[in-house]
Design an enzyme around this catalytic site. Structure first.
Site, mmCIF file in Angstrom:
data_model
loop_
_atom_site.group_PDB
_atom_site.id
_atom_site.type_symbol
_atom_site.label_atom_id
_atom_site.label_comp_id
_atom_site.label_asym_id
_atom_site.label_seq_id
_atom_site.Cartn_x
_atom_site.Cartn_y
_atom_site.Cartn_z
ATOM 1 N N GLU A 42 -12.128 -4.835 -5.360
ATOM 2 C CA GLU A 42 -12.590 -3.439 -5.228
ATOM 3 C C GLU A 42 -11.790 -2.486 -6.124
ATOM 4 O O GLU A 42 -12.285 -1.427 -6.511
ATOM 5 C CB GLU A 42 -12.475 -2.972 -3.766
ATOM 6 C CG GLU A 42 -13.443 -3.632 -2.800
ATOM 7 C CD GLU A 42 -13.072 -5.076 -2.444
ATOM 8 O OE1 GLU A 42 -11.881 -5.444 -2.565
ATOM 9 O OE2 GLU A 42 -13.985 -5.844 -2.081
ATOM 10 N N ASN A 43 -10.553 -2.856 -6.457
ATOM 11 C CA ASN A 43 -9.726 -1.981 -7.307
ATOM 12 C C ASN A 43 -10.292 -1.791 -8.711
ATOM 13 O O ASN A 43 -9.932 -0.841 -9.409
ATOM 14 C CB ASN A 43 -8.281 -2.495 -7.401
ATOM 15 C CG ASN A 43 -7.465 -2.305 -6.143
ATOM 16 O OD1 ASN A 43 -6.533 -3.052 -5.874
ATOM 17 N ND2 ASN A 43 -7.799 -1.298 -5.344
ATOM 18 N N ARG A 93 -11.598 1.717 -9.512
ATOM 19 C CA ARG A 93 -10.723 2.895 -9.704
ATOM 20 C C ARG A 93 -10.923 3.459 -11.112
ATOM 21 O O ARG A 93 -11.449 2.768 -11.994
ATOM 22 C CB ARG A 93 -9.259 2.496 -9.493
ATOM 23 C CG ARG A 93 -9.000 2.138 -8.042
ATOM 24 C CD ARG A 93 -7.532 2.187 -7.709
ATOM 25 N NE ARG A 93 -7.384 1.980 -6.268
ATOM 26 C CZ ARG A 93 -6.254 2.117 -5.607
ATOM 27 N NH1 ARG A 93 -5.156 2.469 -6.241
ATOM 28 N NH2 ARG A 93 -6.196 1.929 -4.312
ATOM 29 N N TRP A 144 2.953 7.966 -2.390
ATOM 30 C CA TRP A 144 4.381 8.139 -2.738
ATOM 31 C C TRP A 144 4.500 9.077 -3.939
ATOM 32 O O TRP A 144 5.337 9.981 -3.957
ATOM 33 C CB TRP A 144 4.982 6.769 -3.049
ATOM 34 C CG TRP A 144 6.453 6.772 -3.343
ATOM 35 C CD1 TRP A 144 7.461 6.621 -2.439
ATOM 36 C CD2 TRP A 144 7.078 6.928 -4.625
ATOM 37 N NE1 TRP A 144 8.683 6.673 -3.084
ATOM 38 C CE2 TRP A 144 8.472 6.862 -4.428
ATOM 39 C CE3 TRP A 144 6.602 7.115 -5.920
ATOM 40 C CZ2 TRP A 144 9.396 6.972 -5.462
ATOM 41 C CZ3 TRP A 144 7.518 7.229 -6.960
ATOM 42 C CH2 TRP A 144 8.897 7.154 -6.727
ATOM 43 N N ARG A 155 1.721 -5.010 6.140
ATOM 44 C CA ARG A 155 1.032 -3.967 5.375
ATOM 45 C C ARG A 155 1.858 -2.696 5.471
ATOM 46 O O ARG A 155 2.217 -2.257 6.566
ATOM 47 C CB ARG A 155 -0.385 -3.705 5.891
ATOM 48 C CG ARG A 155 -1.086 -2.661 5.010
ATOM 49 C CD ARG A 155 -2.549 -2.492 5.285
ATOM 50 N NE ARG A 155 -3.161 -1.662 4.252
ATOM 51 C CZ ARG A 155 -4.401 -1.759 3.824
ATOM 52 N NH1 ARG A 155 -5.206 -2.651 4.342
ATOM 53 N NH2 ARG A 155 -4.870 -0.949 2.888
ATOM 54 N N ASP A 194 0.838 -1.201 0.000
ATOM 55 C CA ASP A 194 0.000 0.000 0.000
ATOM 56 C C ASP A 194 0.873 1.252 0.000
ATOM 57 O O ASP A 194 1.974 1.246 0.553
ATOM 58 C CB ASP A 194 -0.902 -0.032 1.245
ATOM 59 C CG ASP A 194 -2.101 0.893 1.111
ATOM 60 O OD1 ASP A 194 -2.293 1.491 0.029
ATOM 61 O OD2 ASP A 194 -2.842 1.026 2.095
ATOM 62 N N GLU A 245 1.106 -13.671 12.201
ATOM 63 C CA GLU A 245 1.631 -12.505 12.916
ATOM 64 C C GLU A 245 1.512 -11.309 11.976
ATOM 65 O O GLU A 245 1.666 -11.453 10.756
ATOM 66 C CB GLU A 245 3.115 -12.721 13.266
ATOM 67 C CG GLU A 245 3.373 -13.868 14.208
ATOM 68 C CD GLU A 245 2.851 -13.586 15.620
ATOM 69 O OE1 GLU A 245 2.891 -12.416 16.053
ATOM 70 O OE2 GLU A 245 2.399 -14.541 16.273
ATOM 71 N N ARG A 293 -0.317 9.205 -10.128
ATOM 72 C CA ARG A 293 -0.364 7.969 -9.318
ATOM 73 C C ARG A 293 0.334 6.786 -10.006
ATOM 74 O O ARG A 293 0.934 5.939 -9.345
ATOM 75 C CB ARG A 293 -1.825 7.575 -9.051
ATOM 76 C CG ARG A 293 -2.595 8.538 -8.189
ATOM 77 C CD ARG A 293 -4.050 8.092 -8.078
ATOM 78 N NE ARG A 293 -4.165 6.736 -7.561
ATOM 79 C CZ ARG A 293 -4.082 6.419 -6.276
ATOM 80 N NH1 ARG A 293 -3.917 7.361 -5.372
ATOM 81 N NH2 ARG A 293 -4.198 5.171 -5.897
HETATM 82 C C1 FPP Z 1 -1.922 0.189 -3.326
HETATM 83 O O1 FPP Z 1 -1.457 1.517 -3.386
HETATM 84 C C2 FPP Z 1 -1.410 -0.574 -4.440
HETATM 85 C C3 FPP Z 1 -2.166 -1.113 -5.429
HETATM 86 C C4 FPP Z 1 -3.631 -0.967 -5.481
HETATM 87 C C5 FPP Z 1 -1.570 -1.844 -6.551
HETATM 88 C C6 FPP Z 1 -0.313 -2.584 -6.261
HETATM 89 C C7 FPP Z 1 0.476 -2.640 -7.516
HETATM 90 C C8 FPP Z 1 1.831 -2.619 -7.619
HETATM 91 C C9 FPP Z 1 2.710 -2.681 -6.456
HETATM 92 C C10 FPP Z 1 2.528 -2.522 -8.947
HETATM 93 C C11 FPP Z 1 2.253 -3.575 -9.928
HETATM 94 C C12 FPP Z 1 2.257 -4.951 -9.357
HETATM 95 C C13 FPP Z 1 3.062 -5.964 -9.782
HETATM 96 C C14 FPP Z 1 2.915 -7.317 -9.172
HETATM 97 C C15 FPP Z 1 4.084 -5.794 -10.804
HETATM 98 P P1 FPP Z 1 -2.513 2.691 -3.556
HETATM 99 O O2 FPP Z 1 -2.634 3.002 -4.991
HETATM 100 O O3 FPP Z 1 -3.807 2.313 -2.885
HETATM 101 O O4 FPP Z 1 -1.793 3.824 -2.774
HETATM 102 P P2 FPP Z 1 -2.457 4.994 -1.902
HETATM 103 O O5 FPP Z 1 -3.232 4.307 -0.795
HETATM 104 O O6 FPP Z 1 -1.283 5.756 -1.402
HETATM 105 O O7 FPP Z 1 -3.326 5.787 -2.813
#
Ligand code: FPP
Length: 253
Positions: A72-73, A76, A30, A193, A25, A212, A38
């Site tokens: 849920e993603n 987006r 970042w 996390r 997360d 854990e 993003r």
């Molecule tokens: C959460 O950060 C992250 C995700 C929803 C996607 C995770 C994807 C990657 C790490 C990159 C691609 C994956 C692979 C396996 C190559 P967020 O977008 O919710 O961050 P925020 O909470 O700061 O908005």
């Protein structure tokens, strides 16, 4: 295992988790901190996936499960979903050789029929290609939701009861385990996390009964080898009782 990596991070004598599951997360935050889009956060996040996978393989973690895209993603903005699908595809293409060279098996859990054909096909091909002679399993949770997984397992079991293949009395933990996407895998020992959030967000709800937890404020794109080593040290210092008393555990030693 790579003894140089183990000793570089003082991990030689610690109890290593067999299965680490990570809720990655903080990619968005970042990027936002840098006034970037993003997607640049997700791109950097994909680099972290690479680094952490290599590190886990080097220190002897046998199962690494990454929450890469939740059910849920899909809600987006389309642009972000498309970018994530492209990043996944690129990752699977670019890391093919590394996975094969390092004996890492790729596994995918989730309702993968919802993924675009190009990602699903590439993932399925790589799963087949890496299925033999592996030392570590890298599982990507894609279009994954734990409640959906549990409902689907219950339906499978109910159908077996309805058809007479199984009796209600046969249903136990083992039957549930073998009806989940994670069938055949040990439960996670350690769940990490990143980004300061302290919740599970529909991830492996059945499987984490005795896991854990390690929560860190570090954002996923900044979570490198040193941060992973800290999480492993934290795990190594814990006593896992699985519901028993300290006295019982001492007797078992
Ligand atoms: C959460 O950060 C992250 C995700 C929803 C996607 C995770 C994807 C990657 C790490 C990159 C691609 C994956 C692979 C396996 C190559 P967020 O977008 O919710 O961050 P925020 O909470 O700061 O908005």
């Amino acid at each position: 295992m790579n003894s140089n990596t183990l000793s570089a991070y003082n991990l030689t004598d610690i109890t290593m988790p067999k299965h680490v599951a990570i809720i990655m997360d903080g990619n968005g935050r970042w990027a936002k901190k840098r006034l970037w889009n993003r997607v640049r956060g997700h791109k950097q996040g994909a680099k972290t996936v690479d680094e952490i996978t290599t590190f886990c393989r080097a220190v002897g973690v046998e199962y690494l499960t990454l929450y890469a895209f939740s059910t849920e993603n899909w809600n987006r903005p389309k642009k972000e979903v498309d970018a994530l699908m492209n990043l996944l595809d690129e990752f699977l293409r670019d890391k093919r050789e590394t996975l094969l060279k390092n004996s890492i098996r790729l596994n995918v859990i989730g309702s993968i029929e919802r993924l675009p054909d190009f990602v699903r096909n590439r993932a399925e091909d790589l799963m087949k290609e890496t299925a033999n002679d592996y030392k570590m399993t890298l599982t990507l949770a894609l279009s994954y939701g734990s409640r959906e997984e549990i409902v689907s397992a219950v339906k499978t079991i109910a159908q077996k009861v309805e058809s007479g293949e199984m009796s209600v009395h046969d249903i136990d933990d083992k039957v549930m385990n073998s009806s989940l996407y994670t069938s055949g895998m040990p439960d996670p020992d350690l769940v990490i996390r990143t980004s300061g959030e302290q919740r599970i967000s529909n991830f492996l709800l059945w499987q984490i009964a005795y896991a854990e937890f390690y929560f860190t404020p570090v954002l996923w794109p900044d979570f490198g080898e040193a941060e992973m080593a800290k999480a492993l040290h934290s795990f190594g210092n814990r006593t896992r009782r699985f519901g028993k008393t300290d006295e019982q555990l001492n007797e078992e030693k």
